[in-house]
Motif scaffolding. Structure first.
Motif, mmCIF file in Angstrom:
data_model
loop_
_atom_site.group_PDB
_atom_site.id
_atom_site.type_symbol
_atom_site.label_atom_id
_atom_site.label_comp_id
_atom_site.label_asym_id
_atom_site.label_seq_id
_atom_site.Cartn_x
_atom_site.Cartn_y
_atom_site.Cartn_z
ATOM 1 N N UNK A 80 4.209 4.625 5.074
ATOM 2 C CA UNK A 80 4.307 5.487 3.775
ATOM 3 C C UNK A 80 5.358 6.418 3.504
ATOM 4 N N UNK A 104 -0.391 3.836 9.331
ATOM 5 C CA UNK A 104 0.207 3.674 8.215
ATOM 6 C C UNK A 104 1.162 4.967 7.555
ATOM 7 N N UNK A 111 -4.668 7.741 -4.806
ATOM 8 C CA UNK A 111 -4.306 6.366 -5.173
ATOM 9 C C UNK A 111 -5.344 5.165 -6.049
ATOM 10 N N UNK A 165 0.615 -1.277 0.022
ATOM 11 C CA UNK A 165 -0.123 0.033 -0.099
ATOM 12 C C UNK A 165 0.942 1.310 -0.159
ATOM 13 N N UNK A 166 2.202 1.121 0.941
ATOM 14 C CA UNK A 166 2.933 2.361 0.789
ATOM 15 C C UNK A 166 3.292 2.545 -0.674
ATOM 16 N N UNK A 167 4.017 1.671 -1.274
ATOM 17 C CA UNK A 167 4.221 1.719 -2.771
ATOM 18 C C UNK A 167 3.251 2.206 -3.858
ATOM 19 N N UNK A 168 1.844 1.514 -3.392
ATOM 20 C CA UNK A 168 0.779 2.019 -4.314
ATOM 21 C C UNK A 168 0.699 3.869 -4.158
ATOM 22 N N UNK A 169 0.683 4.239 -2.923
ATOM 23 C CA UNK A 169 0.351 5.775 -2.413
ATOM 24 C C UNK A 169 1.463 6.475 -2.930
ATOM 25 N N UNK A 170 2.684 5.890 -2.990
ATOM 26 C CA UNK A 170 3.692 6.806 -3.381
ATOM 27 C C UNK A 170 4.211 6.789 -4.744
ATOM 28 N N UNK A 171 5.058 6.045 -5.009
ATOM 29 C CA UNK A 171 5.450 5.949 -6.366
ATOM 30 C C UNK A 171 4.684 5.528 -7.309
ATOM 31 N N UNK A 226 11.527 5.164 -2.292
ATOM 32 C CA UNK A 226 11.185 4.880 -3.652
ATOM 33 C C UNK A 226 11.564 6.457 -4.372
ATOM 34 N N UNK A 244 8.549 4.303 2.465
ATOM 35 C CA UNK A 244 8.131 3.902 1.314
ATOM 36 C C UNK A 244 8.560 5.286 0.384
#
Lengths: 156, 348
Positions: free
Chosen positions: B48, B44, B126, A8-14, B55, B51
């Protein structure tokens, strides 16, 4: 749960910044569908519902909507062994792409059913196609990861 | 092949039922779903944050590959625009100040009288089916649901969800967004071109139409006349004169409703009356918020300009396609007006 949070962290950032053809890669959808394609409808539905509930917490749509959609497509992807005996990795990848597209179409439809109209438009088919193609290429990478994750958890 | 497990089935049924209950509660705007989101957000955020840091090099590389040419071209264009607009902005600022002073003197609401909070955009939606962004200010800064959000160019959207130190902004392009707006129809201008057969440079002039006749004695729109004439037996004294603006050159306003249509289509304005007085809608006419007690935003916030007029038959007014002045694809900083519309206030 922890792996789900990282995804979810990857989904909402990169992934919310990298938008090939203006479409966001749907990693959460990919996880739910992949779990179903590997472990069958029950695990697919369960993974989809859990991942979907986490995803719902960062979306602006009603809480629980993405969970129902992801649970549904996870269950659907899990039905693959009923149609293809001993499916190979590429059979699963195609099923993942197909159900990713279905999920991406179902999401605006479900939004419309709850009164959030305006998203059911021709663009959703383009979005579904792009998401399906991207998930088709990502599936061989994500499948071993999901296998490992679910082996470590009680779901698998 | 999957193993059938009654426990899993019970878990699936429980989770599906929970999801349905959550959907129902959220549609009823129950506080419990907000609490779930807030608690999840607290858990979260650290994940986040990590991340985002991990990234960032990848996303920077991606942006470098995909946007390099666009960014350099945009930079060149922006430099030119800044040079052009530096002079105009001084004059515009003076006009705005004057207008706001006049509005304040008349007891009318002005943007200058509304406090605001600046915030940084920290994330996009998202999802492919929501037009929203997340900002790094929340209820601790006084932000509430429904407050209008602007950037330097104009209106961006409204606050839809508020957490202690972050908030979610629904953009104007979201199909759920609607706002009453005014179309300021500029007077029609005519252009005449004079070509010199002796290879003289072509001269183009643009003129506003003037009133041709007036049946009121001594009244000529657009002219300057003395307010009174005092005639003495031996002398004539003229007191300070009064300027009558040309009626036809005044901007005419008409209200309509702006609706978002998603990222791939421009917003539209409906319910514009086709009045004789309003005339033909000019392309490029500005669209500003209408204001009013039930409106989502105070009056006179710039939204965009008319890019296309779709005429309809019968009494149905035209549908206007709008080019937004704010670039919603590239938001960095926004300003939240601490103005909560009555329609968004919760009953005590």
């Amino acid at each position: 749960m922890l792996v789900g949070l990282i995804f979810l962290g990857i989904q909402t950032t990169i992934l919310s910044e990298m938008r090939p053809f203006g479409v966001m890669v749907q990693l959460m959808l990919l996880i739910g569908v992949t779990a179903g394609a590997i472990y069958g409808p029950e695990v697919g539905a369960l993974s989809g519902l859990i991942i979907g509930l986490m995803y719902d917490c960062v979306l602006t749509t009603p809480l629980g909507l993405a969970a129902l959609v992801l649970g549904g497509v996870g269950f659907g992807a899990g039905l693959l062994p009923f149609f293809v005996r001993d499916p190979s990795w590429w059979n699963r990848a195609i099923a993942i792409a197909l159900f990713s597209a279905v999920g991406e179409i179902l999401f605006p439809v479900a939004q419309g059913m709850t009164g959030i109209g305006g998203w059911v438009q021709p663009r959703m088919f383009v979005v579904a196609l792009v998401v399906a193609l991207i998930n088709l290429f990502l599936a061989p990478v994500v499948m071993p990861l999901i296998r490992w994750t679910l082996k470590q958890s009680m779901i698998g | 092949m999957a193993v059938i497990s009654p426990q899993r089935r019970r878990a699936i049924a429980l989770l599906a039922l929970t999801s349905i209950i959550f959907v129902t509660l959220d549609l009823q705007q129950s506080g419990s779903t907000s609490a779930v989101r807030t608690v999840f957000g607290v858990l979260f955020r650290p994940v986040e944050g990590v991340a985002r840091v991990v990234t960032r090099p990848v996303s920077n590389a991606w942006n470098g590959i995909t946007n390099y040419n666009d960014v350099t071209a945009e930079n060149r264009l922006l430099r030119e625009k800044i040079a052009q607009q530096e002079g105009a902005s001084v004059a515009a600022a003076a006009s705005v100040r004057l207008s706001q002073e006049l509005l304040a003197l008349n007891g009318l609401p002005t943007l200058a009288g509304i406090n605001s909070v600046s915030a940084q955009v920290i994330g996009d939606s998202p999802s492919n089916f929501a037009q929203s962004v997340e900002i790094n200010q929340g209820s601790e800064s006084g932000i509430k649901v429904g407050m209008p959000v602007l950037n330097a160019a104009g209106l961006v959207g409204k606050v839809t969800k508020v957490f202690p130190n972050r908030a979610v902004i629904m953009l104007i392009t979201d199909p759920e967004y609607a706002l009453s707006v005014k179309v300021v129809n500029a007077p029609k201008t005519t252009a005449s071109t004079v070509a010199d057969p002796e290879a003289a440079p072509i001269e183009t002039t643009t003129t506003a139409p003037v009133a041709t006749t007036s049946k009121i004695p001594g009244f000529t729109p657009g002219s300057t006349v003395p307010t009174a004439m005092v005639t003495a037996p031996n002398a004539t004294v003229a007191v300070p004169s009064l300027t009558i603006p040309a009626g036809s050159s005044l901007a005419v306003r008409e209200t309509g409703v702006l609706e978002g249509r998603g990222p791939s289509r421009t917003p539209i304005v409906r319910f514009i009356d086709t009045e004789q007085r309003f005339g033909e809608i000019q392309l490029g006419s500005p669209i500003v918020s209408a204001g009013g007690s039930l409106s989502l935003a105070p009056p006179d916030i710039v939204v965009g300009t008319v890019t296309r007029v779709n005429k309809r038959l019968g009494t149905a007014g035209p549908v206007l396609e709008i080019g937004l002045v704010a670039d919603l694809t590239n938001l960095s900083f926004v300003r939240i007006l601490l103005y909560q519309p009555i329609t968004e206030q919760k009953a005590p």
